[in-house]
Design a protein around this motif. Sequence first.
Motif, PDB file in Angstrom:
ATOM      1  N   ILE A  66     -75.182-124.926 -95.776  1.00 18.67           N
ATOM      2  CA  ILE A  66     -74.840-123.534 -96.092  1.00 18.67           C
ATOM      3  C   ILE A  66     -74.443-123.407 -97.564  1.00 18.67           C
ATOM      4  N   ALA A  67     -73.646-124.353 -98.055  1.00 16.39           N
ATOM      5  CA  ALA A  67     -73.230-124.314 -99.460  1.00 16.39           C
ATOM      6  C   ALA A  67     -74.439-124.436-100.383  1.00 16.39           C
ATOM      7  N   MET A  68     -75.399-125.274-100.030  1.00 16.79           N
ATOM      8  CA  MET A  68     -76.597-125.438-100.861  1.00 16.79           C
ATOM      9  C   MET A  68     -77.421-124.161-100.867  1.00 16.79           C
ATOM     10  N   ILE A  69     -77.565-123.506 -99.714  1.00 17.58           N
ATOM     11  CA  ILE A  69     -78.303-122.251 -99.651  1.00 17.58           C
ATOM     12  C   ILE A  69     -77.631-121.196-100.522  1.00 17.58           C
ATOM     13  N   LEU A  70     -76.315-121.124-100.460  1.00 22.13           N
ATOM     14  CA  LEU A  70     -75.579-120.177-101.305  1.00 22.13           C
ATOM     15  C   LEU A  70     -75.810-120.472-102.781  1.00 22.13           C
ATOM     16  N   PHE A  71     -75.747-121.737-103.137  1.00 20.05           N
ATOM     17  CA  PHE A  71     -75.945-122.172-104.513  1.00 20.05           C
ATOM     18  C   PHE A  71     -77.334-121.771-105.009  1.00 20.05           C
ATOM     19  N   VAL A  72     -78.355-122.008-104.185  1.00 24.36           N
ATOM     20  CA  VAL A  72     -79.738-121.681-104.539  1.00 24.36           C
ATOM     21  C   VAL A  72     -79.918-120.180-104.692  1.00 24.36           C
ATOM     22  N   LYS A  73     -79.391-119.412-103.748  1.00 23.87           N
ATOM     23  CA  LYS A  73     -79.533-117.953-103.809  1.00 23.87           C
ATOM     24  C   LYS A  73     -78.799-117.373-105.016  1.00 23.87           C
ATOM     25  N   GLU A  74     -77.620-117.884-105.281  1.00 25.34           N
ATOM     26  CA  GLU A  74     -76.823-117.377-106.397  1.00 25.34           C
ATOM     27  C   GLU A  74     -77.544-117.554-107.729  1.00 25.34           C
ATOM     28  N   ARG A  75     -78.310-118.613-107.860  1.00 26.84           N
ATOM     29  CA  ARG A  75     -79.012-118.907-109.115  1.00 26.84           C
ATOM     30  C   ARG A  75     -80.465-118.441-109.111  1.00 26.84           C
ATOM     31  N   ASP A  76     -80.875-117.765-108.042  1.00 28.71           N
ATOM     32  CA  ASP A  76     -82.245-117.268-107.902  1.00 28.71           C
ATOM     33  C   ASP A  76     -83.265-118.402-108.022  1.00 28.71           C
ATOM     34  N   TRP A  77     -83.003-119.500-107.318  1.00 26.56           N
ATOM     35  CA  TRP A  77     -83.883-120.665-107.363  1.00 26.56           C
ATOM     36  C   TRP A  77     -84.825-120.730-106.168  1.00 26.56           C
ATOM     37  N   LEU A  78     -84.878-119.681-105.347  1.00 26.51           N
ATOM     38  CA  LEU A  78     -85.747-119.732-104.173  1.00 26.51           C
ATOM     39  C   LEU A  78     -87.204-119.983-104.558  1.00 26.51           C
TER      40      LEU A  78
END
Length: 110
Positions: free
Chosen positions: A32-44
Amino acid sequence: VVSTQSTGICPMKISIQIIKYPTVSTINDASIAMILFVKERDWLKYHKSPRNLTLALFGEIGEVIELFITKRGNEFDQRLGEELSDCLAYAVRLASCCDVNLTDAMLHYY
């Protein structure tokens, strides 16, 4: 705050209403923390396929190998921790992307 609906890209099982990092104490928390990190930085755009995540994981593994080859500097232990953390983050994200429950897989395998 999280819900359990898929976003449709590299099946993420959560959508985020508020970005707040959880306390990470389990593999699921790390996912969950990794998904948040990715979304926050627009790395999808970089994290939307198992192939891309696997390549990123191998890049991080290469950085760990480089540390052991060079073993330069007083920051070896700190850098090793950082690079292993990166490896774990990508492995957890890859498992999430592929709908693999790492806890169950590890318990079954070992």
